[in-house]
Design a protein around this motif. Structure first.
Motif, PDB file in Angstrom:
ATOM      1  N   TYR A 143      13.871  14.303 -15.024  1.00 20.98           N
ATOM      2  CA  TYR A 143      15.295  14.759 -14.475  1.00 20.98           C
ATOM      3  C   TYR A 143      16.735  14.021 -13.778  1.00 20.98           C
ATOM      4  O   TYR A 143      17.062  13.845 -13.645  1.00 20.98           O
ATOM      5  N   TYR A 144      15.059  13.377 -12.420  1.00 16.11           N
ATOM      6  CA  TYR A 144      15.388  12.248 -11.465  1.00 16.11           C
ATOM      7  C   TYR A 144      15.823  11.888 -12.574  1.00 16.11           C
ATOM      8  O   TYR A 144      17.392  10.894 -11.964  1.00 16.11           O
ATOM      9  N   VAL A 145      15.586  11.009 -12.894  1.00 17.35           N
ATOM     10  CA  VAL A 145      16.199   9.559 -13.661  1.00 17.35           C
ATOM     11  C   VAL A 145      17.222   9.625 -14.302  1.00 17.35           C
ATOM     12  O   VAL A 145      18.345   9.438 -14.738  1.00 17.35           O
ATOM     13  N   ALA A 146      17.806  10.828 -15.383  1.00 19.69           N
ATOM     14  CA  ALA A 146      18.396  11.116 -15.853  1.00 19.69           C
ATOM     15  C   ALA A 146      19.958  11.490 -15.080  1.00 19.69           C
ATOM     16  O   ALA A 146      20.556  10.975 -15.293  1.00 19.69           O
ATOM     17  N   SER A 176       7.122   5.667 -14.417  1.00 13.12           N
ATOM     18  CA  SER A 176       6.933   6.739 -15.518  1.00 13.12           C
ATOM     19  C   SER A 176       7.300   7.762 -16.305  1.00 13.12           C
ATOM     20  O   SER A 176       7.350   8.417 -16.994  1.00 13.12           O
ATOM     21  N   ALA A 177       8.643   8.016 -14.671  1.00  9.68           N
ATOM     22  CA  ALA A 177       9.295   9.272 -15.006  1.00  9.68           C
ATOM     23  C   ALA A 177      10.636   8.682 -15.898  1.00  9.68           C
ATOM     24  O   ALA A 177      11.051   9.498 -17.039  1.00  9.68           O
ATOM     25  N   PRO A 190       8.929  23.049 -11.635  1.00  2.49           N
ATOM     26  CA  PRO A 190      10.341  23.608 -12.029  1.00  2.49           C
ATOM     27  C   PRO A 190       9.935  23.135 -12.642  1.00  2.49           C
ATOM     28  O   PRO A 190      10.670  22.338 -12.191  1.00  2.49           O
ATOM     29  N   VAL A 191      11.726  23.171 -13.561  1.00  7.51           N
ATOM     30  CA  VAL A 191      11.674  22.813 -14.944  1.00  7.51           C
ATOM     31  C   VAL A 191      12.775  21.526 -14.196  1.00  7.51           C
ATOM     32  O   VAL A 191      13.033  20.393 -14.466  1.00  7.51           O
ATOM     33  N   SER A 192      13.703  21.956 -13.110  1.00 13.91           N
ATOM     34  CA  SER A 192      13.960  21.302 -12.195  1.00 13.91           C
ATOM     35  C   SER A 192      13.802  20.509 -11.621  1.00 13.91           C
ATOM     36  O   SER A 192      14.202  18.959 -11.370  1.00 13.91           O
ATOM     37  N   ARG A 193      12.649  20.634 -11.309  1.00 13.35           N
ATOM     38  CA  ARG A 193      12.161  19.519 -10.504  1.00 13.35           C
ATOM     39  C   ARG A 193      11.015  18.171 -10.870  1.00 13.35           C
ATOM     40  O   ARG A 193      10.451  16.982 -10.562  1.00 13.35           O
ATOM     41  N   ASN A 226      27.222  14.942 -21.672  1.00 16.72           N
ATOM     42  CA  ASN A 226      28.103  16.221 -20.858  1.00 16.72           C
ATOM     43  C   ASN A 226      26.977  17.537 -20.047  1.00 16.72           C
ATOM     44  O   ASN A 226      27.782  18.302 -19.375  1.00 16.72           O
ATOM     45  N   ALA A 227      26.163  16.793 -20.235  1.00 19.00           N
ATOM     46  CA  ALA A 227      25.097  18.377 -19.633  1.00 19.00           C
ATOM     47  C   ALA A 227      24.941  17.637 -17.690  1.00 19.00           C
ATOM     48  O   ALA A 227      25.917  17.338 -17.597  1.00 19.00           O
ATOM     49  N   ASP A 228      24.894  18.899 -17.774  1.00 17.16           N
ATOM     50  CA  ASP A 228      24.929  19.125 -16.129  1.00 17.16           C
ATOM     51  C   ASP A 228      23.932  18.514 -15.257  1.00 17.16           C
ATOM     52  O   ASP A 228      22.983  18.285 -15.680  1.00 17.16           O
ATOM     53  N   PHE A 229      23.950  18.115 -13.905  1.00 13.75           N
ATOM     54  CA  PHE A 229      22.945  17.591 -13.239  1.00 13.75           C
ATOM     55  C   PHE A 229      21.860  19.013 -13.206  1.00 13.75           C
ATOM     56  O   PHE A 229      22.540  19.924 -12.795  1.00 13.75           O
ATOM     57  N   THR A 230      21.065  18.416 -12.746  1.00 15.12           N
ATOM     58  CA  THR A 230      19.921  19.768 -12.096  1.00 15.12           C
ATOM     59  C   THR A 230      19.206  19.134 -11.197  1.00 15.12           C
ATOM     60  O   THR A 230      19.033  20.366 -10.660  1.00 15.12           O
ATOM     61  N   ILE A 231      19.630  17.774 -10.832  1.00 16.52           N
ATOM     62  CA  ILE A 231      19.118  17.583  -9.032  1.00 16.52           C
ATOM     63  C   ILE A 231      19.997  17.129  -8.344  1.00 16.52           C
ATOM     64  O   ILE A 231      20.091  17.395  -6.937  1.00 16.52           O
TER      65      ILE A 231
END
Lengths: 447, 174
Positions: free
Chosen positions: B9-12, B60-61, B2-5, B94-99
């Motif tokens: 996205y963890y790094v960001a 790597s992420a 899934p995109v969010s996982r 300003n982007a939202d959190f995904t994780i």
């Protein structure tokens, strides 16, 4: 009588009869723990790519001892120049540590360490080295203790300590430590790559002792912890640039060569399979006897110093014939392939062009498409090789004391502050590769 | 996946929770390790390296996050000796959190970011020695490996940090 060895890098290496440390070193060389290093190649499976690279950790370790003696001479000169006292016992510990620094390498060195890490057994070769030196049932420990009580612990401590304590420690752990000064020259010579130039005599002549900051930099403020280490005068800046470039080129062309990395991954996969069989009591499926050194080590409770010392490259390579008749299919296939040098087929994501976004997107697609095969390791992803001018295998950052410092006036500064050439190679670059058991899969992944 | 996982996205999100900017690769790695112990559940695998637990997957992420334009890495240099360090910044502030949608984990990230990087290294290492390597006496072992880093109250600070986070070895022994 003095003892002499001929060495392709250093020429004649003499162990002088009247020199206590030379004679101590000679007796350590004779110990079985040290003789075992004859059976561990310095560059592991690089010989599959560079046929001349069959030199061992035995010859390297002797070269490191020889180089360490040169560094201690520099140290004595510099401390005298600075009107500081020279600590003879500490210098002795550094020389012995230089000689023994590789005792704890397992078969195929870093490959074996990766196998252990993947089994969630976290014991690095430095720790094995310290354990072997402190092993009272071995032959190293009594030799050291006869020379000086407490020497074994001094030497082991110096090798397992992650940051240098003083200038003597810099002989075995710094940007100009004896290990690095030997392996770069030896690997360059034995692989025949001619990668870069190392102006050894000029570098040694321009070595000085100065204090550097050890703290991890994370703001513009200075470091609080300072330690003496080897630095170079400004006159040696061009030679220092070439030294780092030689190191960079060796990583790029030799240590991280795609065929070498692929063979390492295959050996890793084979050893993991043997470990699984041994741990589950099914070693018979590998066609190895129950008492084979690999079976003993990988069995429950088998990770002892004694069992570890029974492992080396020749034990693994010598077992390939038996394993090529294993009933377990992946053991059989890998053993046959390694015997015949039929390596998995490589796909490097740099094939998809220079753009990092495109490369990473294609990598992601391959991971998704071959997810099942990646799980069963018939497709293997290798992200373990990264280089920058301070390249090392894995880890957060190059350690502060491993960065090269040049004297700017009397102040040591990191070389990248003075050299545009070095600064341009600072950014970390990862080699990302897939290795495919089936060439058809590799070709499909390209599309 | 899934995109969010996706790993980048963890790094960001870690950098976003840190305030949009984070200094030092070592700090990012130790944050990743400690947050994973606190429930981040990134799936990153860790091994022991010079600065304690380190994840090649996280490394790597970071490359993915940079390549896909989520994070930018620049270099700064310590004034005294020119030692280089990384500065990571999120691309869309300003982007939202995904994780890290869990406010508690966001707060912990912010808290850990304010900590000295060597104290983070010691805290992560103490946890690793006790929980992964299972050494019988983690205090002796950490002093043996880390030497001067454990001095000047840093090891005690790391122990207090683990206690505050509710992580072993210090949280269990009080």
């Amino acid at each position: 009588m003095s003892r002499r060895l001929r060495d392709p890098v250093h020429g004649l290496i003499v162990f002088e009869e009247g020199n206590k440390i030379d004679m101590l070193a000679w007796s350590l060389v004779d110990a079985p723990e040290f003789q075992r290093l004859r059976r561990i190649r310095q560059l592991g499976v690089s010989e599959l790519t560079f046929p001349g690279a069959v030199h061992t950790r035995f010859s390297h370790s002797i070269g490191v001892f020889h180089t360490a003696r040169q560094l201690v001479t520099v140290l004595r000169r510099e401390l005298t120049r600075n009107q500081k006292s020279f600590d003879e016992p500490r210098a002795e510990s550094a020389l012995v540590a230089a000689l023994l620094h590789d005792l704890g390498h397992g078969p195929f060195s870093h490959t074996f360490e990766e196998v252990q890490a993947s089994r969630e057994v976290s014991k690095r070769h430095e720790k094995w080295t310290a354990d072997i030196i402190r092993n009272q049932d071995g032959q190293i420990f009594p030799i050291l203790e006869r020379h000086r009580s407490g020497l074994a612990d001094d030497v082991a401590g110096m090798l397992e300590r992650e940051d240098p304590e003083d200038i003597y420690h810099a002989v075995v752990s710094s940007s100009f430590d004896a290990d690095r000064l030997d392996y770069l020259r030896r690997d360059k010579l034995m692989t025949g790559t001619g990668a870069g130039g190392i102006d050894f005599d000029w570098l040694i002549d321009n070595l000085r002792v100065a204090e550097i900051g050890l703290d991890v930099p994370d703001d513009e403020n200075g470091a609080s912890r300072r330690v003496q280490t080897f630095c170079l005068t400004a006159k040696a800046l061009p030679a220092a640039e070439q030294f780092l470039l030689a190191r960079y080129t060796l990583h790029q062309q030799v240590y991280f060569h795609k065929a070498t990395r692929c063979a390492e991954q295959m050996i890793g996969k084979l050893l993991r399979a043997i470990a699984r069989l041994a741990a589950s009591g099914k070693i018979v499926d590998s066609n190895l006897p129950d008492n084979h050194p690999l079976a003993r080590f990988f069995s429950e409770g088998g990770e002892t110093v004694c069992n570890y010392l029974a492992l080396d490259d020749s034990v693994v390579l010598g077992a390939l014939d038996a394993m090529s008749r294993a009933t377990e299919p992946s053991v059989r296939d890998l053993a046959r392939r390694l015997q015949e040098r039929r390596l998995y087929k490589t796909l490097d994501i740099s094939e998809f062009g220079e753009d990092a976004g495109k490369q990473r997107a294609r990598k992601r697609r391959i991971e998704e498409r071959f997810a099942a095969k990646i799980t069963d390791e018939t497709v293997m992803l290798d992200e373990g090789a990264s280089i920058s001018i301070y390249a090392e295998i894995g880890g957060d950052e190059e350690r502060m004391h491993k960065k090269l410092h040049i004297l700017d006036g009397s102040t040591p500064v990191e070389i990248s502050k003075l050299s545009e050439l070095i600064r341009s190679l600072e950014r970390k670059k990862q080699f990302t590769r897939f290795y495919f058991a089936d060439v058809a899969d590799r070709d499909a992944a390209r599309n | 996946m899934p995109v969010s996982r996706k790993p980048e996205y963890y790094v960001a999100d870690i950098i976003r929770a840190a305030g949009g900017r984070l200094a030092s690769r070592v700090r990012l790695q130790k944050l990743g390790y400690l947050l994973d112990q606190l429930g981040l559940d990134s799936g990153f695998r860790y091994a022991y390296h010079h600065y304690g637990p380190y994840s090649r997957d996280l490394d790597s992420a970071i490359l993915d996050a940079e390549a896909f334009g989520l994070v930018q890495e620049d270099y700064k240099y310590r004034q005294s000796d020119g030692a280089r360090y990384s500065i990571f910044q999120v691309a869309g502030e300003n982007a939202d959190f995904t994780i890290l949608i869990d406010g508690h984990l966001q707060k912990l990230t912010k808290r850990l970011t304010s900590e000295n990087v060597t104290v983070l290294e010691l805290a992560a290492t103490a946890h690793w020695l006790d929980q992964i390597e299972k050494v019988p006496d983690w205090q002796t072992e950490i002093r043996r490996r880390k030497g001067w880093k454990t001095e000047d109250g840093r090891l005690e600070k790391a122990a207090r940090l683990l206690q505050e986070l509710g992580l072993p070895p210090t949280a269990t022994t009080g």
